[in-house]
Design a protein around this motif. Structure first.
Motif, PDB file in Angstrom:
ATOM      1  N   ALA A 269     105.687  56.585  62.607  1.00 46.15           N
ATOM      2  CA  ALA A 269     105.246  56.199  61.268  1.00 46.15           C
ATOM      3  C   ALA A 269     104.745  54.759  61.277  1.00 46.15           C
ATOM      4  CB  ALA A 269     106.401  56.355  60.275  1.00 46.15           C
ATOM      5  N   MET A 270     103.980  54.402  60.233  1.00 45.91           N
ATOM      6  CA  MET A 270     103.494  53.034  60.066  1.00 45.91           C
ATOM      7  C   MET A 270     104.402  52.312  59.067  1.00 45.91           C
ATOM      8  SD  MET A 270     100.936  52.901  62.116  1.00 45.91           S
ATOM      9  CE  MET A 270     100.292  51.282  61.679  1.00 45.91           C
ATOM     10  N   TYR A 271     104.838  51.111  59.439  1.00 47.32           N
ATOM     11  CA  TYR A 271     105.661  50.282  58.567  1.00 47.32           C
ATOM     12  C   TYR A 271     104.842  49.050  58.187  1.00 47.32           C
ATOM     13  CZ  TYR A 271     109.624  53.124  60.093  1.00 47.32           C
ATOM     14  OH  TYR A 271     110.472  54.170  60.347  1.00 47.32           O
ATOM     15  N   PHE A 272     105.012  48.606  56.953  1.00 47.33           N
ATOM     16  CA  PHE A 272     104.285  47.410  56.520  1.00 47.33           C
ATOM     17  C   PHE A 272     105.018  46.775  55.345  1.00 47.33           C
ATOM     18  CE2 PHE A 272     102.516  50.996  54.221  1.00 47.33           C
ATOM     19  CZ  PHE A 272     102.400  50.545  52.909  1.00 47.33           C
ATOM     20  N   ASP A 275     103.811  42.511  49.389  1.00 46.90           N
ATOM     21  CA  ASP A 275     104.363  41.378  48.648  1.00 46.90           C
ATOM     22  C   ASP A 275     104.128  41.470  47.147  1.00 46.90           C
ATOM     23  OD1 ASP A 275     105.033  40.494  51.106  1.00 46.90           O
ATOM     24  OD2 ASP A 275     103.549  38.892  51.207  1.00 46.90           O
ATOM     25  N   SER A 276     103.061  42.095  46.737  1.00 45.26           N
ATOM     26  CA  SER A 276     102.699  42.105  45.318  1.00 45.26           C
ATOM     27  C   SER A 276     103.204  43.338  44.607  1.00 45.26           C
ATOM     28  CB  SER A 276     101.175  41.990  45.169  1.00 45.26           C
ATOM     29  OG  SER A 276     100.712  40.805  45.744  1.00 45.26           O
ATOM     30  N   ASP A 277     104.497  43.594  44.729  1.00 42.85           N
ATOM     31  CA  ASP A 277     105.060  44.744  44.034  1.00 42.85           C
ATOM     32  C   ASP A 277     105.409  44.371  42.595  1.00 42.85           C
ATOM     33  OD1 ASP A 277     107.446  43.351  44.009  1.00 42.85           O
ATOM     34  OD2 ASP A 277     108.258  44.378  45.739  1.00 42.85           O
ATOM     35  N   PRO A 278     105.841  45.317  41.774  1.00 39.74           N
ATOM     36  CA  PRO A 278     106.139  44.988  40.375  1.00 39.74           C
ATOM     37  C   PRO A 278     107.217  43.931  40.203  1.00 39.74           C
ATOM     38  CG  PRO A 278     105.947  47.364  40.673  1.00 39.74           C
ATOM     39  CD  PRO A 278     105.944  46.762  42.042  1.00 39.74           C
ATOM     40  N   TYR A 279     108.088  43.758  41.216  1.00 35.07           N
ATOM     41  CA  TYR A 279     109.165  42.782  41.095  1.00 35.07           C
ATOM     42  C   TYR A 279     108.749  41.401  41.603  1.00 35.07           C
ATOM     43  CZ  TYR A 279     111.871  47.036  40.483  1.00 35.07           C
ATOM     44  OH  TYR A 279     112.338  48.238  40.026  1.00 35.07           O
ATOM     45  N   GLY A 280     107.676  41.365  42.403  1.00 34.03           N
ATOM     46  CA  GLY A 280     107.218  40.093  42.922  1.00 34.03           C
ATOM     47  C   GLY A 280     107.962  39.599  44.138  1.00 34.03           C
ATOM     48  N   ARG A 283     108.563  44.230  49.423  1.00 35.63           N
ATOM     49  CA  ARG A 283     109.314  45.365  49.940  1.00 35.63           C
ATOM     50  C   ARG A 283     108.769  45.735  51.315  1.00 35.63           C
ATOM     51  NH1 ARG A 283     105.840  48.136  45.819  1.00 35.63           N
ATOM     52  NH2 ARG A 283     104.414  49.549  46.923  1.00 35.63           N
ATOM     53  N   VAL A 284     109.504  46.592  52.006  1.00 30.14           N
ATOM     54  CA  VAL A 284     109.028  47.208  53.238  1.00 30.14           C
ATOM     55  C   VAL A 284     108.766  48.676  52.932  1.00 30.14           C
ATOM     56  CG1 VAL A 284     109.568  47.857  55.600  1.00 30.14           C
ATOM     57  CG2 VAL A 284     110.271  45.627  54.739  1.00 30.14           C
ATOM     58  N   ASP A 285     107.562  49.133  53.245  1.00 30.11           N
ATOM     59  CA  ASP A 285     107.173  50.522  53.017  1.00 30.11           C
ATOM     60  C   ASP A 285     107.012  51.246  54.351  1.00 30.11           C
ATOM     61  OD1 ASP A 285     107.177  50.251  50.309  1.00 30.11           O
ATOM     62  OD2 ASP A 285     105.006  50.158  50.084  1.00 30.11           O
ATOM     63  N   ARG A 286     107.178  52.571  54.294  1.00 30.28           N
ATOM     64  CA  ARG A 286     106.989  53.428  55.469  1.00 30.28           C
ATOM     65  C   ARG A 286     105.974  54.515  55.127  1.00 30.28           C
ATOM     66  NH1 ARG A 286     108.983  58.360  57.366  1.00 30.28           N
ATOM     67  NH2 ARG A 286     109.304  58.478  59.647  1.00 30.28           N
ATOM     68  N   TYR A 287     104.942  54.592  55.938  1.00 33.59           N
ATOM     69  CA  TYR A 287     103.907  55.619  55.730  1.00 33.59           C
ATOM     70  C   TYR A 287     104.020  56.655  56.851  1.00 33.59           C
ATOM     71  CZ  TYR A 287      99.448  58.019  55.552  1.00 33.59           C
ATOM     72  OH  TYR A 287      98.473  59.003  55.496  1.00 33.59           O
ATOM     73  N   LEU A 294     104.188  58.235  51.472  1.00 32.16           N
ATOM     74  CA  LEU A 294     104.564  56.821  51.425  1.00 32.16           C
ATOM     75  C   LEU A 294     105.873  56.693  50.661  1.00 32.16           C
ATOM     76  CD1 LEU A 294     103.698  53.798  51.863  1.00 32.16           C
ATOM     77  CD2 LEU A 294     102.732  53.910  49.554  1.00 32.16           C
ATOM     78  N   ARG A 295     106.792  55.940  51.201  1.00 33.56           N
ATOM     79  CA  ARG A 295     108.031  55.654  50.472  1.00 33.56           C
ATOM     80  C   ARG A 295     108.479  54.226  50.766  1.00 33.56           C
ATOM     81  NH1 ARG A 295     112.804  55.762  53.366  1.00 33.56           N
ATOM     82  NH2 ARG A 295     112.706  56.623  55.494  1.00 33.56           N
ATOM     83  N   THR A 296     109.258  53.674  49.848  1.00 29.83           N
ATOM     84  CA  THR A 296     109.806  52.328  50.030  1.00 29.83           C
ATOM     85  C   THR A 296     111.071  52.414  50.875  1.00 29.83           C
ATOM     86  OG1 THR A 296     108.911  51.506  47.953  1.00 29.83           O
ATOM     87  CG2 THR A 296     110.802  50.335  48.857  1.00 29.83           C
ATOM     88  N   LEU A 297     111.054  51.709  51.996  1.00 23.35           N
ATOM     89  CA  LEU A 297     112.227  51.687  52.858  1.00 23.35           C
ATOM     90  C   LEU A 297     113.252  50.675  52.341  1.00 23.35           C
ATOM     91  CD1 LEU A 297     112.348  51.858  56.672  1.00 23.35           C
ATOM     92  CD2 LEU A 297     113.556  50.014  55.549  1.00 23.35           C
ATOM     93  N   TYR A 298     112.771  49.515  51.872  1.00 21.43           N
ATOM     94  CA  TYR A 298     113.699  48.502  51.349  1.00 21.43           C
ATOM     95  C   TYR A 298     112.985  47.658  50.307  1.00 21.43           C
ATOM     96  CZ  TYR A 298     117.460  45.094  51.155  1.00 21.43           C
ATOM     97  OH  TYR A 298     118.490  44.310  50.715  1.00 21.43           O
TER      98      TYR A 298
END
Length: 842
Positions: A269-272, A275-280, A283-287, A294-298
């Motif tokens: 999988a691709m991890y990335f 920075d510009s999420d709704p909380y500011g 997060r780390v996402d996994r594709y 796509l889901r948020t890992l953390y």
């Protein structure tokens, strides 16, 4: 060049376990502190097959940043200093984005990277369009491509070395164009694979962030949406681009840091990071490539991490990351991702020896982790906070735990006692990487000495069969021995400190012992005694924020800011001061019997006294913010009320002159409203202003009088750099600034006190800055020349066993200097932060 061969910091969890077996954790080992010419604010690192580590800095060198290398043998060298025409890391505020730099090492060992600006003129407010470069051991530095701002874009933002032997990357574009994905041969031939905003209404987005190689040999990245959402996309080596999954709804020109650091995990999988999420907070996402999911890992929340982030695939298949902010101290942290769903934190930076704002981690083939921190570090030559190169090392559970060492400074050959645990079986010991002998006295104690060749600032490392443990603060090799005489609250649980906490003043009595008061303990402050051997006794309790004391005959006199138990009618009973307007008290030195001599009423006699008291002719003089008073025998009298603005108000310090007068320094009033120095004559009951401070001179906080009548003092602000000054007022009333403190100077900033030594020199302390960031004890010649650091304080939010935050300094009868530091000391106090110390400097 300053190289700290072994600067080691224990994590907070290890500090909490001081005196017991430490849990397995990580430490940041600072292998190099940047000074400016060798770089400043390093941003990225890359590991090479030969065991070396490459890095790039944003500043330093000739002002455009540097390319540097740590060789496998630990030596550090600058490979290239950018000059603008061949690249630059200088970035205008209008045009910066998340990933400032990245480096890649080809199988051949050649290094490739980019600079955001430099090269061609124009682009990004004239800073230049950026370059891609190569560094080879045989041929040195070479520019492969200078971006033009045309179809190739500008401001490169991602670079990878692909299996076909070519480089692929993105150009961010902003603000001159919309960016592109390109292929660049190692011979310097660039081909644009896709230019963004090539479709109607920029349906294909613009301003791409980062690029990563997937397991399918295609490339994955992110672009910002304009009329469509932000997307994760795939692009083939032939240039076929496909939007895959939306990240955020289109909000129009979303110039946030966006998604970056695309890494292919060991699970395919691709991890990335985004920075510009709704909380500011990012997060780390996994594709998941196969499922197009796509889901948020953390999700970070500022306390555990804050943008920008970096991700790197380690040689062990683990993804390692850094956050420039967040963590327990709010200045950066490190973490790892174990595929497919586990994120765990490794180390939180403390901002001193280890650095702050980490900018990336790379793993060598042998498993060692190296990284850079853009801020922090210790450089005695004066480059404050230029950053560090560090090793992130694992500490086994059975390694020695080092809690304190004493003295904290001294010359070569100084005998040092080290305390901690698990010393049995010690095999070796080092001072800053230099081996030294040792004698294990018990499992908790060993004795060693400072070896020849130890660096000026040296961490102590102790190794047994399990591994190596290290101190949290450096030993300082100097001509002066600094040691802790007593550390407050060593056994009582905080905040119930039976012996007090937060010492703020110190005097030496005719009996040879030292006396002072603390600003805090629960439920009240105390007046204490410390013998020259370090034994402490509490003489009196029930005080309420006491000020500095004075000795008169068998008594110790002082004032407290609060206390007295007067009612609302006096105006002193409010939320901040619920127990009255303050008191004048005395304590019998032999028994500790406490007498409240006077309770301030808040009317003509003033309220809330803040300065010290002084003895003159058997009388005691003191002050409130608006008055001077005298206590004689059993009588209290207000001898002067500060009635005019020119006289000043709010005395910060009083001294008794051998001419029978009282001298003082006000922090308010005067011609500019920032204070005055005055003389009060008891014989004539008159007050004379000797100097009214100008705004640029700052507010006085310390004052001392020489035998010839000259006054010396310090201001906490003002001076050439507005960091404080040392001044002189001669017998003719002429005011002279002798020394101005500066943020980059080793003497520190924000001085708090001054004294005249028996050698006629000026001695004092600062509360900030200096080589270690926590202020310093210093010496100056009477003319302001010859500034010398006697001891540099090490501040920490976790522990500083030798104390920090000095509040008092005096020369004792034996010629040594003694003082009090408000924080640090016993790590059992104040959640491991310490409650202050009484110290000695020889």
């Amino acid at each position: 060049m300053v190289r700290i061969a072994a600067v080691w910091l224990l994590s907070l969890c290890m500090l909490a376990a001081a005196g017991a077996a430490a849990a397995q954790g990580y430490v940041a080992v600072t292998t190099h502190v940047f000074e400016g010419p060798d770089g400043a604010q390093p941003q990225a690192v890359a590991a090479a097959p030969d065991g070396s580590v490459y890095g790039i800095s944003q500043n330093g060198g000739s002002g455009h940043g540097t390319l540097f290398r740590r060789a496998a043998d630990g030596s550090f060298s600058v490979l290239h200093a950018f000059d603008g025409s061949d690249g630059s890391m200088q970035v205008p505020s209008c045009c910066s984005h998340g990933v400032l730099a990245s480096l890649v090492v080809a199988p051949s060992g050649d290094l490739y990277g980019y600079t955001l600006t430099g090269g061609q003129s124009g682009c990004q407010s004239g800073y230049g369009c950026g370059v891609v470069f190569r560094y080879a051991a045989a041929t040195g530095y070479a520019v492969l491509w200078k971006f033009t701002g045309g179809s190739d874009g500008s401001a490169p933002s991602g670079l990878v070395y692909a299996s076909d032997g070519n480089l692929y990357g993105t150009s961010y574009g902003f603000p001159d164009n919309d960016g592109a994905v390109y292929k660049l041969t190692t011979g310097g031939v660039l081909t644009v694979l896709h230019g963004f905003c090539s479709q109607a209404n920029c349906a294909d987005g613009h301003a791409p962030d980062g690029l990563g190689v997937g397991p399918d040999h295609n490339f994955y990245g992110h672009y910002h949406g304009v009329s469509a959402p932000d997307y994760v996309y795939r692009i083939t080596p032939a240039g076929v681009i496909t939007p895959l999954v939306a990240l955020l709804p289109a909000i129009g020109n979303n110039w946030g840091d966006g998604a970056a650091n695309f890494i292919a995990g060991s699970d395919g999988a691709m991890y990335f990071t985004f920075d510009s999420d709704p909380y500011g907070s990012g997060r780390v996402d996994r594709y998941d490539i196969g499922r197009n999911q796509l889901r948020t890992l953390y999700q970070f929340d500022y306390t555990d991490g804050d943008p920008p982030y970096r991700l790197t695939l380690g040689s062990d298949g683990t993804i390692y990351g850094t956050a420039a902010g967040g963590g327990r101290q709010g200045i950066g942290t490190t973490f790892r991702i174990t595929s497919p769903s586990t994120l765990s934190f490794l180390y939180d930076f403390q901002g001193q020896l280890d650095g702050s704002a980490p900018g990336g981690i790379a793993q060598l083939a042998d498993g060692r982790l190296f990284g850079v921190a853009a801020g922090g570090g210790i450089d005695p030559s004066g480059c404050s906070g230029c950053g560090t190169l560090f090793e992130l090392a694992q500490v086994p559970a059975g390694a020695p735990v080092v809690t304190t060492f004493d003295p904290g400074s001294g010359p070569t050959g100084t005998r040092v006692k080290v305390s901690g645990s698990q010393f049995t079986g010690t095999q070796s010991m080092q001072f800053g990487g230099v081996d030294t002998g040792f004698n294990v006295q018990s499992d908790q104690t060993l004795v060693t000495s400072v070896p020849v060749g130890a660096p000026t600032l040296a961490q102590l490392g102790i190794a047994n069969a399990a591994g190596t443990g290290y101190t949290t603060e450096p030993f300082q090799r100097s001509d002066h021995r600094y040691s802790v005489l007593f550390a407050f609250c060593p056994g009582s649980p905080y905040p119930d400190c039976a012996d007090g906490a937060g010492p703020t003043n110190l005097i030496q009595s005719i009996d040879g012992s030292f006396y002072g008061t603390t600003s805090y303990n629960f439920p009240s402050s105390v007046l204490y005694k410390v013998t020259p051997a370090g034994a402490q006794t509490v003489l009196a309790r029930g005080l309420n924020l006491p000020n500095a004391i004075v000795e008169v005959g068998p008594y110790l006199y002082g004032t407290s800011v609060n206390g007295g138990y007067y009612g609302i009618a006096t105006g002193c009973n409010n939320i901040e001061n619920p127990t009255g307007c303050g008191t004048l008290f005395r304590v019998r030195r032999s028994s500790g019997a406490l007498d409240l001599l006077y309770k301030f009423k808040g009317l003509a006699d003033g309220a809330f006294p803040r300065s010290n008291v002084v003895a003159l002719g058997g009388d005691v003089y003191g002050s409130t913010p608006g008055t001077l008073f005298r206590y004689r025998g059993i009588g209290f009298a207000t001898v002067h009320a500060f009635a005019t603005a020119g006289e000043g108000n709010d005395p910060a310090v009083l001294i008794a002159g051998d001419d029978g007068n009282v001298y003082g320094a006000n922090q308010g009033g005067g011609a500019a409203g920032v204070g005055t120095v005055f003389r009060y004559s008891p014989a004539t009951s008159t007050l004379q202003v000797l100097h009214g401070f100008a705004a640029a001179e700052g507010k006085p906080v310390g004052l001392v009088r020489a035998a010839d009548g000259t006054l010396f003092g310090v201001t906490q602000t003002g001076g050439a750099s507005n960091k404080g000054s040392v001044f002189r007022i001669d017998t003719a009333g002429v005011y002279t600034t002798l020394y101005s403190f500066a943020a980059t100077a080793a003497l520190g900033t924000s001085p708090g006190g001054i004294a005249i030594g028996r050698d006629g020199a000026l001695y004092g302390y600062t509360n900030g800055g200096g080589a270690l960031g926590g202020g310093a004890l210093f010496r100056l010649n009477a003319d302001g020349s010859g500034g010398t650091v006697l001891y540099a304080f090490f501040p920490s939010n976790t522990a500083s066993s030798h104390g920090y935050g000095p509040r008092a300094l005096l020369q004792a009868a034996n010629g040594d200097w003694y003082g009090a530091a408000y924080d640090g000391g016993a790590t059992s106090c104040a959640f491991g932060q310490g409650c202050g110390v009484v110290f000695r400097l020889r």
